[in-house]
Design a protein around this motif. Structure first.
Motif, PDB file in Angstrom:
ATOM      1  N   TYR A 159      -6.500  12.290   1.203  1.00 27.58           N
ATOM      2  CA  TYR A 159      -6.606  11.686   2.535  1.00 27.58           C
ATOM      3  C   TYR A 159      -7.298  10.321   2.480  1.00 27.58           C
ATOM      4  CZ  TYR A 159      -4.898  15.934   4.765  1.00 27.58           C
ATOM      5  OH  TYR A 159      -4.104  16.976   5.171  1.00 27.58           O
ATOM      6  N   LEU A 160      -8.159  10.121   1.493  1.00 29.39           N
ATOM      7  CA  LEU A 160      -8.742   8.790   1.299  1.00 29.39           C
ATOM      8  C   LEU A 160      -7.653   7.790   0.923  1.00 29.39           C
ATOM      9  CD1 LEU A 160     -11.072   6.788   1.006  1.00 29.39           C
ATOM     10  CD2 LEU A 160     -11.451   7.687  -1.305  1.00 29.39           C
ATOM     11  N   PHE A 198      -3.865   3.507   2.482  1.00 23.58           N
ATOM     12  CA  PHE A 198      -2.456   3.130   2.620  1.00 23.58           C
ATOM     13  C   PHE A 198      -2.163   2.648   4.044  1.00 23.58           C
ATOM     14  CE2 PHE A 198       1.947   4.541   3.658  1.00 23.58           C
ATOM     15  CZ  PHE A 198       2.622   3.629   2.861  1.00 23.58           C
ATOM     16  N   ASP A 199      -2.716   3.343   5.036  1.00 26.91           N
ATOM     17  CA  ASP A 199      -2.514   2.931   6.427  1.00 26.91           C
ATOM     18  C   ASP A 199      -3.150   1.571   6.696  1.00 26.91           C
ATOM     19  OD1 ASP A 199      -1.899   3.634   9.382  1.00 26.91           O
ATOM     20  OD2 ASP A 199      -4.020   3.090   9.384  1.00 26.91           O
ATOM     21  N   ARG A 200      -4.346   1.344   6.176  1.00 25.31           N
ATOM     22  CA  ARG A 200      -5.009   0.045   6.373  1.00 25.31           C
ATOM     23  C   ARG A 200      -4.250  -1.063   5.636  1.00 25.31           C
ATOM     24  NH1 ARG A 200      -6.440  -1.382  10.161  1.00 25.31           N
ATOM     25  NH2 ARG A 200      -4.976   0.221  10.761  1.00 25.31           N
ATOM     26  N   LEU A 201      -3.619  -0.721   4.515  1.00 24.61           N
ATOM     27  CA  LEU A 201      -2.800  -1.702   3.801  1.00 24.61           C
ATOM     28  C   LEU A 201      -1.607  -2.104   4.653  1.00 24.61           C
ATOM     29  CD1 LEU A 201      -2.247  -3.279   1.177  1.00 24.61           C
ATOM     30  CD2 LEU A 201      -1.016  -1.272   0.334  1.00 24.61           C
ATOM     31  N   THR A 212      -6.112   8.622  -9.200  1.00 22.14           N
ATOM     32  CA  THR A 212      -6.741   8.427  -7.890  1.00 22.14           C
ATOM     33  C   THR A 212      -7.610   7.175  -7.840  1.00 22.14           C
ATOM     34  OG1 THR A 212      -6.682  10.795  -7.380  1.00 22.14           O
ATOM     35  CG2 THR A 212      -8.266   9.450  -6.160  1.00 22.14           C
ATOM     36  N   PRO A 213      -8.522   6.948  -8.810  1.00 21.70           N
ATOM     37  CA  PRO A 213      -9.295   5.699  -8.780  1.00 21.70           C
ATOM     38  C   PRO A 213      -8.427   4.450  -8.865  1.00 21.70           C
ATOM     39  CG  PRO A 213     -10.356   7.281 -10.236  1.00 21.70           C
ATOM     40  CD  PRO A 213      -9.019   7.855  -9.876  1.00 21.70           C
ATOM     41  N   ILE A 214      -7.364   4.500  -9.687  1.00 18.85           N
ATOM     42  CA  ILE A 214      -6.486   3.335  -9.821  1.00 18.85           C
ATOM     43  C   ILE A 214      -5.779   3.040  -8.499  1.00 18.85           C
ATOM     44  CG2 ILE A 214      -4.350   2.508 -10.890  1.00 18.85           C
ATOM     45  CD1 ILE A 214      -5.216   3.855 -13.470  1.00 18.85           C
ATOM     46  N   LYS A 250     -16.510   1.438   0.211  1.00 20.01           N
ATOM     47  CA  LYS A 250     -17.711   2.189  -0.173  1.00 20.01           C
ATOM     48  C   LYS A 250     -17.346   3.592  -0.642  1.00 20.01           C
ATOM     49  CE  LYS A 250     -19.361   4.540   2.797  1.00 20.01           C
ATOM     50  NZ  LYS A 250     -19.124   5.937   3.268  1.00 20.01           N
ATOM     51  N   ASP A 251     -16.413   4.248   0.068  1.00 23.81           N
ATOM     52  CA  ASP A 251     -15.978   5.596  -0.307  1.00 23.81           C
ATOM     53  C   ASP A 251     -15.319   5.599  -1.683  1.00 23.81           C
ATOM     54  OD1 ASP A 251     -16.929   6.712   2.001  1.00 23.81           O
ATOM     55  OD2 ASP A 251     -15.020   6.669   3.062  1.00 23.81           O
TER      56      ASP A 251
END
Length: 322
Positions: free
Chosen positions: A109-110, A115-118, A193-195, A244-245
């Protein structure tokens, strides 16, 4: 733990016991308060223009499930020696399944929020129009169903494991399945996930800076999609909170990723009882670290975001008036 355990193993054992005995309840209380307040806050009308608020709400709901189906279980087992899964195979498999499921939903979900903010910060109108509540609901529900189905195997391939030192715990079946699950955790949660999060985060920052520069040069207020000054401020703050997350997720998941690499490299090595016990304690130290980001989101937001603090004050003031 065996009577022949070394001093470092005994010390680590005591650290794990006290960490879960005292740290576990603290995480549960803080995490419960954090998730509930975040859900209430993002259900308010101030955040309705943002489809990403749906992902944030889903993320915090999944955090609550993780807290009470995983952190609570580990706290009882390691901190208070209450282990129902050590004698009940059905509960053991259910515990492994739910831990695996809700552990992946938080970063999932993060990623969707990023993705939505992008999409929402893009200059391309055709791309920006996909940042909708309808898409958010679809991706949230479809993603949840997919992860539920993809992890069903844990209900059949988890078992109660007993070490030579008579230590009993619930984990994946040793052998090929355990190795595959180690690769899965390392690749999906430790690498991909980090990438993905960092890629989305950097692109969002790039889009946001371009937009700010364009507004500064043109001195024209953007009114498209309700970009009022307040919402633009919230948009900026939300981007920083998401970045930050990302940093918190990478920091606290790094120990477990390192442990997975070590586990794969030493898979075929012959290990004595002391080494196995040491690995057992390090694994649960890593699990405790992984649990921290599920419980501190609200407090870190409160610490770094002035706008978020104002929203919390408004929420408290609104509750007092009622």
């Amino acid at each position: 733990m065996s009577s022949s355990s070394s001093v470092p193993t005994i010390t680590l054992n005591l650290i794990i016991i006290h960490l879960y005995r005292f740290g576990g309840p603290i995480l549960i209380v803080l995490g419960t308060i954090s998730s509930i307040i975040m859900i209430i806050l993002f259900l308010r009308k101030n955040f309705h223009p943002y489809p990403s608020s749906i992902y944030i709400i889903c993320r915090n709901i999944s955090n609550l499930f993780f807290i009470y189906l995983s952190i609570l279980y580990e706290t009882l087992a390691l901190g208070y020696n209450i282990t129902p899964s050590s004698s009940n195979l059905t509960y053991c498999r259910f515990s492994c399944y739910t831990t695996l499921l809700f552990d992946i939903l938080n970063p999932f979900y993060l990623c969707l929020t990023l993705f939505d903010r992008l999409l929402g910060t893009s200059f391309n109108v055709n791309i920006r129009k996909y940042s909708t509540h309808q898409l958010a609901y679809r991706l949230s529900i479809c993603g949840l169903i997919c992860w539920i189905l993809l992890h069903l195997h844990a209900l059949f391939f988890s078992e109660i494991i007993q070490l030579e030192s008579n230590m009993i715990y619930c984990y994946f079946q040793p052998g090929l399945y355990s190795t595959l699950m180690t690769y899965y955790s390392l690749i999906i949660k430790g690498i991909l996930t980090p990438i993905v999060c960092l890629t989305f985060g950097l692109r969002i920052m790039k889009n946001y800076r371009k937009r700010c520069r364009l507004i500064s040069i043109s001195s024209v207020t953007i009114d498209e999609k309700n970009f009022t000054p307040l919402i633009r401020c919230q948009d900026r703050e939300l981007i920083f909170l998401l970045l930050k997350d990302i940093i918190i997720y990478i920091i606290f998941s790094s120990l477990m990723s390192i442990f997975f690499i070590y586990e794969l490299l030493t898979e075929h090595h012959t290990k004595n009882i002391d080494q196995r016990e040491m690995e057992y304690y390090i694994r649960y130290l890593g699990i405790f670290c992984i649990s921290i980001p599920f419980c501190i989101g609200f407090y870190t937001n409160l610490l770094i975001s002035k706008t978020f603090r104002c929203e919390v004050k408004n929420l408290i003031y609104f509750s007092d008036r009622k």
